[in-house]
Design a protein around this motif. Structure first.
Motif, PDB file in Angstrom:
ATOM      1  N   ASP A   1       1.118   3.549  -2.497  1.00  0.00           N
ATOM      2  CA  ASP A   1       0.629   4.689  -3.260  1.00  0.00           C
ATOM      3  C   ASP A   1      -0.459   5.439  -2.513  1.00  0.00           C
ATOM      4  OD1 ASP A   1       2.311   3.925  -5.308  1.00  0.00           O
ATOM      5  OD2 ASP A   1       0.775   2.724  -6.314  1.00  0.00           O
ATOM      6  N   GLY A   2      -0.432   6.764  -2.619  1.00  0.00           N
ATOM      7  CA  GLY A   2      -1.532   7.588  -2.155  1.00  0.00           C
ATOM      8  C   GLY A   2      -1.695   7.666  -0.649  1.00  0.00           C
TER       9      GLY A   2
ATOM     10  N   HIS B   1     -11.392   7.613  -1.683  1.00  0.00           N
ATOM     11  CA  HIS B   1     -11.015   7.688  -0.270  1.00  0.00           C
ATOM     12  C   HIS B   1     -11.774   6.627   0.527  1.00  0.00           C
ATOM     13  CE1 HIS B   1      -9.050  11.462  -1.264  1.00  0.00           C
ATOM     14  NE2 HIS B   1     -10.178  11.883  -1.807  1.00  0.00           N
TER      15      HIS B   1
ATOM     16  N   ARG C   1      -3.659   6.495   2.331  1.00  0.00           N
ATOM     17  CA  ARG C   1      -4.429   5.271   2.565  1.00  0.00           C
ATOM     18  C   ARG C   1      -5.412   5.432   3.719  1.00  0.00           C
ATOM     19  NH1 ARG C   1      -2.784   2.521  -1.965  1.00  0.00           N
ATOM     20  NH2 ARG C   1      -4.418   1.137  -1.186  1.00  0.00           N
ATOM     21  N   SER C   2      -6.411   4.584   3.697  1.00  0.00           N
ATOM     22  CA  SER C   2      -7.394   4.533   4.774  1.00  0.00           C
ATOM     23  C   SER C   2      -6.776   3.894   6.016  1.00  0.00           C
ATOM     24  CB  SER C   2      -8.605   3.709   4.327  1.00  0.00           C
ATOM     25  OG  SER C   2      -9.440   3.371   5.397  1.00  0.00           O
TER      26      SER C   2
ATOM     27  N   LYS D   1       0.840  -1.219   0.000  1.00  0.00           N
ATOM     28  CA  LYS D   1       0.000   0.000   0.000  1.00  0.00           C
ATOM     29  C   LYS D   1       0.870   1.262   0.000  1.00  0.00           C
ATOM     30  CE  LYS D   1      -3.459  -2.836   0.337  1.00  0.00           C
ATOM     31  NZ  LYS D   1      -4.258  -3.014   1.516  1.00  0.00           N
TER      32      LYS D   1
ATOM     33  N   GLU E   1      -7.657  -0.599   5.725  1.00  0.00           N
ATOM     34  CA  GLU E   1      -7.408  -0.950   4.336  1.00  0.00           C
ATOM     35  C   GLU E   1      -8.012  -2.303   3.963  1.00  0.00           C
ATOM     36  OE1 GLU E   1      -5.429   0.326   1.486  1.00  0.00           O
ATOM     37  OE2 GLU E   1      -6.198   2.095   2.526  1.00  0.00           O
TER      38      GLU E   1
ATOM     39  N   TRP F   1     -10.046   2.880  -5.313  1.00  0.00           N
ATOM     40  CA  TRP F   1     -10.008   2.934  -3.849  1.00  0.00           C
ATOM     41  C   TRP F   1      -9.455   4.270  -3.357  1.00  0.00           C
ATOM     42  CZ3 TRP F   1     -11.533  -0.519  -0.060  1.00  0.00           C
ATOM     43  CH2 TRP F   1     -11.015  -0.343   1.219  1.00  0.00           C
ATOM     44  N   LEU F   2      -8.345   4.677  -3.946  1.00  0.00           N
ATOM     45  CA  LEU F   2      -7.719   5.923  -3.547  1.00  0.00           C
ATOM     46  C   LEU F   2      -8.552   7.137  -3.969  1.00  0.00           C
ATOM     47  CD1 LEU F   2      -3.973   5.149  -4.398  1.00  0.00           C
ATOM     48  CD2 LEU F   2      -5.014   5.279  -2.120  1.00  0.00           C
TER      49      LEU F   2
ATOM     50  N   ASP G   1      -7.346  -0.516  -6.983  1.00  0.00           N
ATOM     51  CA  ASP G   1      -6.615   0.319  -6.037  1.00  0.00           C
ATOM     52  C   ASP G   1      -6.724   1.798  -6.410  1.00  0.00           C
ATOM     53  OD1 ASP G   1      -4.690   0.067  -3.660  1.00  0.00           O
ATOM     54  OD2 ASP G   1      -3.563   1.380  -5.008  1.00  0.00           O
TER      55      ASP G   1
END
Length: 320
Positions: free
Chosen positions: A210-211, A280, A213-214, A208, A217, A276-277, A273
């Motif tokens: 990138d970006g 959010h 993340r929550s 994980k 996840e 997902w990003l 993914d």
């Protein structure tokens, strides 16, 4: 809108929206629902002992034909005939009609396509792969699971078959075999293919990287199983000859690439993914993201200039 412009729009905007030795088994595992399935989700939890084919047959039985569906099917076939025969695949009308067909195909099956001997052979082999359940007692399957671990964590010791350490990869419990009900052995093959073919992208998703993340996840490995199952449904692979546009386009891809399903799995994982990003999202929204991933992938597969997996706009995500 030109095909090139449409591809850019799909890529830039809508995202924001091995060894085949088999172990003998006496009965196939049940096919589990995706993560946190809600009441409106297309995937319903099956009874124990149900095979992959049984589940997908049940899904199709839920779509009982009605006279309005029959009528609209005639319209769709007529439109497809106009686009493909009269005006040609490169016409403006064809560019408009193909997405319309894609949007309504679930209730309006397309006529079967004539398969070449190569397509028939590769489709048959793929279906054989789909029919193999994961067997945690089979040494070959255990070895494949160990290979996935070594590809994911080359500097870590392989854990025991049952260990809490497996959760680091995104299995839901200490025994990964309990999560394989959903996708069978092919989902493990998909993950191994991803790790071997696109190692950097695989590692980025696994860890994980990138970006933003929550805090909660999605579990990586189980997400992969869900993606394998989603692709089987989307491509209508349990039918004798796919009647959905995505499935028929996939057969075209299969004629160019015998690993088309595995490559499509990698693209779909990266798409998920990215969705997902962009949304959010957190764990409780996994199924919503999986649905939007399927929708986006179907739209890209409907583009007229897509003949192979590498032609998909989202394939570029694997290079990031």
């Amino acid at each position: 809108m030109s095909s090139r412009a449409l591809r850019r729009r799909l890529q830039n905007e809508d995202i924001g929206g091995g060894s085949h030795d088999r172990c003998e088994t006496s009965a196939s595992d049940a096919l589990s629902q995706p993560l946190l399935a809600d009441g409106d989700h297309d995937y319903n939890k099956p009874k124990e002992g149900t095979s992959l084919g049984d589940i997908l047959d049940e899904e199709r039985r839920k779509e009982d034909p009605h006279w309005t569906i029959v009528f609209s099917n005639v319209i769709v076939q007529w439109a497809q005939w106009i686009a493909n025969i009269v005006l040609g695949s490169g016409s403006l009308l064809a560019r408009i009609i193909v997405p319309l067909i894609s949007g309504s195909e679930d209730n309006n099956p397309l006529p079967p396509v004539l398969l070449s001997p190569l397509q028939e052979a590769r489709l048959k082999y793929l279906k054989q792969r789909l029919s193999i359940p994961f067997d945690g007692t089979c040494s070959d399957h255990q070895d494949a699971l160990g290979l996935l671990w070594r590809l994911a964590y080359p500097d870590r010791t392989l854990p025991a078959l049952k260990s809490e350490v497996w959760k680091d990869m995104g299995w839901q419990g200490s025994d990964p075999s309990t999560d394989f009900r959903g996708g069978g052995f092919i989902s493990l093959e998909n993950l191994i293919f991803f790790a071997k073919t696109y190692p950097e992208s695989f590692q980025n998703l696994l860890h994980k990287r990138d970006g933003v993340r929550s805090e909660w996840e999605y579990p990586f490995a189980v997400a992969g199983i869900n993606i394998s199952f989603m692709l089987v449904q989307m491509l209508d692979l349990q039918s004798g000859n796919p009647s959905k546009l995505a499935g028929q386009r996939f057969l075209q891809m299969l004629s160019h690439d015998d690993t088309a399903f595995d490559n499509l799995f990698c693209v779909a994982f990266r798409m998920l993914d990215a969705q997902w990003l962009a949304k959010h999202a957190s764990y409780m929204e996994f199924n919503e993201v999986l649905k939007s991933t399927r929708t986006q992938l179907e739209r890209e597969m409907a583009l007229e200039d897509v003949s192979g997996v590498k032609d998909l706009p989202a394939y570029n995500l694997l290079r990031i």
